[in-house]
Design an enzyme around this catalytic site. Sequence first.
Site, PDB file in Angstrom:
ATOM      1  N   GLY A  76     -10.971  25.972  -6.726  1.00  0.00           N
ATOM      2  CA  GLY A  76      -9.541  25.659  -6.677  1.00  0.00           C
ATOM      3  C   GLY A  76      -9.311  24.306  -7.308  1.00  0.00           C
ATOM      4  O   GLY A  76     -10.203  23.442  -7.290  1.00  0.00           O
ATOM      5  N   ALA A  77      -8.118  24.137  -7.837  1.00  0.00           N
ATOM      6  CA  ALA A  77      -7.856  22.892  -8.555  1.00  0.00           C
ATOM      7  C   ALA A  77      -6.563  22.246  -8.070  1.00  0.00           C
ATOM      8  O   ALA A  77      -5.887  21.537  -8.798  1.00  0.00           O
ATOM      9  CB  ALA A  77      -7.780  23.175 -10.055  1.00  0.00           C
ATOM     10  N   GLY A  78      -6.258  22.449  -6.796  1.00  0.00           N
ATOM     11  CA  GLY A  78      -5.035  21.864  -6.239  1.00  0.00           C
ATOM     12  C   GLY A  78      -5.255  20.439  -5.771  1.00  0.00           C
ATOM     13  O   GLY A  78      -6.368  19.902  -5.846  1.00  0.00           O
ATOM     14  N   GLN A 117      -7.385  -3.440   1.602  1.00  0.00           N
ATOM     15  CA  GLN A 117      -6.055  -3.635   1.006  1.00  0.00           C
ATOM     16  C   GLN A 117      -5.495  -5.009   1.378  1.00  0.00           C
ATOM     17  O   GLN A 117      -4.847  -5.665   0.557  1.00  0.00           O
ATOM     18  CB  GLN A 117      -5.112  -2.517   1.467  1.00  0.00           C
ATOM     19  N   PRO A 165     -10.247   2.478   7.876  1.00  0.00           N
ATOM     20  CA  PRO A 165     -10.890   1.268   7.378  1.00  0.00           C
ATOM     21  C   PRO A 165     -10.328   0.737   6.056  1.00  0.00           C
ATOM     22  O   PRO A 165     -10.526  -0.427   5.729  1.00  0.00           O
ATOM     23  CB  PRO A 165     -12.350   1.704   7.199  1.00  0.00           C
ATOM     24  N   SER A 199      -1.826   1.393  11.477  1.00  0.00           N
ATOM     25  CA  SER A 199      -1.972   2.372  10.395  1.00  0.00           C
ATOM     26  C   SER A 199      -1.503   3.752  10.824  1.00  0.00           C
ATOM     27  O   SER A 199      -1.462   4.062  12.016  1.00  0.00           O
ATOM     28  CB  SER A 199      -3.442   2.473   9.970  1.00  0.00           C
ATOM     29  N   THR A 205       0.873  -1.180   0.000  1.00  0.00           N
ATOM     30  CA  THR A 205       0.000   0.000   0.000  1.00  0.00           C
ATOM     31  C   THR A 205       0.909   1.228   0.000  1.00  0.00           C
ATOM     32  O   THR A 205       2.126   1.093  -0.028  1.00  0.00           O
ATOM     33  CB  THR A 205      -0.880   0.035   1.273  1.00  0.00           C
ATOM     34  N   CYS A 206       0.296   2.413   0.071  1.00  0.00           N
ATOM     35  CA  CYS A 206       1.154   3.605   0.067  1.00  0.00           C
ATOM     36  C   CYS A 206       1.935   3.728   1.374  1.00  0.00           C
ATOM     37  O   CYS A 206       2.917   4.457   1.446  1.00  0.00           O
ATOM     38  CB  CYS A 206       0.325   4.858  -0.193  1.00  0.00           C
ATOM     39  N   ASN A 207       1.500   3.018   2.402  1.00  0.00           N
ATOM     40  CA  ASN A 207       2.190   3.133   3.685  1.00  0.00           C
ATOM     41  C   ASN A 207       3.029   1.918   4.058  1.00  0.00           C
ATOM     42  O   ASN A 207       3.728   1.941   5.075  1.00  0.00           O
ATOM     43  CB  ASN A 207       1.174   3.374   4.807  1.00  0.00           C
TER      44      ASN A 207
END
Lengths: 420, 263
Positions: free
Chosen positions: A184-186, A117, A112, A106, A48-50
């Site tokens: 905004g589009a950030g 994942q 959750p 986590s 996962t990303c972590n």
Amino acid sequence: MSITVLGVNHRTAPLDVRERFAHTAGEVPQALERVLAAGARGGVLLSTCNRTEFYLAEPDDAVPEAVWALLSERLGAGRSASEYGYVQRDRDAVRHLYRVSAGLDSMILGEPQIQGQVRDAWDVSKPLAGPVLHRLFQSALLVGARVRSETSLATGAASAPSAAVTVAGKIFTQLAGRSALILGAGDIAELAATCLVSEGVRVTLVANRTYERARAIAEELGARALTLDEAWEHFGDCDIVLSSTAAPHAVVTWDRVAAAIGRRGGRPLCILDLAVPRDVEPAVAQLENVFLYDLDDLQAVAAHAAAERRDDIPAAERIVTEEVERFWGWYGGLVVVPVLREFRDRMEAVRAAELERTLRRLPHLSPEDRDQIEYFSQALLNKFLHQPTVALKEAARAGRGYGLLDALKRLFGLERRDGT
Amino acid sequence: MVLTSHFVALGLYALTTVLVLAPFAGLRSAPRSLLLGVPIAGMAAHLLGVAQLTPFMGVAPTLSMLALFLALFQVASEAAFRASAVGVFTGPLATGLIGLALLIGLVPDARPVAGRSPWSILHITVSILGLAMLALAFIAAALYLLQFRELKAKRFGQVFRLFPPLERLDQLNHLSLVVGFPTVTLGVLLGFGVRYAGGVSVDAAQVVWGMLMWLVLGWAVGVRVVRHWAGRRAAFASIASFAAVLLVYLALKLTTPGTQRFL
């Protein structure tokens, strides 16, 4: 015979390192095959990303090196992945997975998404997982579900974007079908919009200072692009406004939106201002049926939820411990039975061979006497094996059978691998 | 049997109140099955008792019936609107009303009652049902204002967490008024029927109070349905309506002593 986890996570490696270790679902089988080729009975890769973690059944001594080599290649520049990594074995490995699945390990306590994942990792790795890891991951999902249902570890919003969803959910009966305007589009606006969309909110308008950037995001979200000046009149018809522009001062002012909000006819409007510095003038909150929340407010909601979640850690840990013991009891039994069977077979073969040799030397014995001697040999063998058998089974049930099993295998030269 | 049923109902309503209030004291929320099951069990016992109270002579049976309808609305609010917070009001109210009824005395009147026909009993039942709906509208409005205040003040405590969303409370208020008004209208019409067609004598105070309730509820429904008031303004209208009905009742009760049959 063992279960091992090797990997890196958000505590041991910075984001730029973790990003390099992340595997897509398509890359998982190849990576696992390479690790298993170094000598392991089964493997699951959770990425996962972590975290990126290899769960391995019965790994040989060379396997950790293979894992670190594989990850080091992704790191490049001659750097070693092992300096970011950790290894946990047996009970600790099982406990680790259960804690991961329950959300106890986590970055955001109790989040959750990790449960899904873990399920995805198991699904993708299934052909290479083997029976022990198959059972381990099934039980991990059950542990995650049990912790979530029996404790409050997963209740409340523990991050600013999910807090935005919680706050909006306290204004509207249901979020599904509500219309949202994004200012905004950030990246932050996009992330929070994704959270709202996952709850069924329709992003209908995206407004930005530069029209082209607004159009790019709007196309991704299936919305219509506007410039900021065109957006004010739409405060009268949307339900949620999510603002995160890079403007150095407030862009949503009373003068610009009061007239449009006045046309709403008592319908509530939720404005989520995620920008720093703030995009929305505080006076806008004074308008009737307008509920304005900035980043500090949302972080307060998240902090409140996180504090409540922390109170439930001991209860969640108790469930994990209980389930680790349950799994270990099953696993211990799985390991002991084939070894015991082979041990008894080996002893029986010795007994039969020695009996035959003895009886050859005593041809004058009557059939009754021969039977008596055979009975004696069997009884003696059973007496000898009884205590070790009982002790091993008890040790296995208590999760302490591996030392005894190793000793047994070495002392009696049991070559066959256990657990197969 | 009447007293036993009422005492059982009293106990179960009190337990419901404890279950509803527990999370506000920082305790774990009760499972939904309990939040529904306990008041339903209380209502079953209560219904047995109320059925034996006909023809509803005196204040005590009326209070008991009002408590029964409030418990019913609490269960309905939780089942249909997931608004267990309604129990914050209905729980203590139902418990208090049934307790008061027991204190006043619930033994059925053995004296023969002239004119207490099934129509008369229906009139009383429907009128009290309408009153309970007005009370439910008031409760939803009060919860709305409390949650509104918390959201505006950005306080994220127990009220924020445990009360339903604003919009759902507004819907509950709307539904209570829209269903309550025809119910009260039917109650008033039945009352006129009993009075003029049935020839039963009715205290002037009863007529005044019944008509006032009808007018006030009509106004509250009117501003919601015709003038499209919603949210905070509609909540204030509901609270004002209920307060007016309650104050006029107290005023009539104080100024016209001896009207034993008035509620």
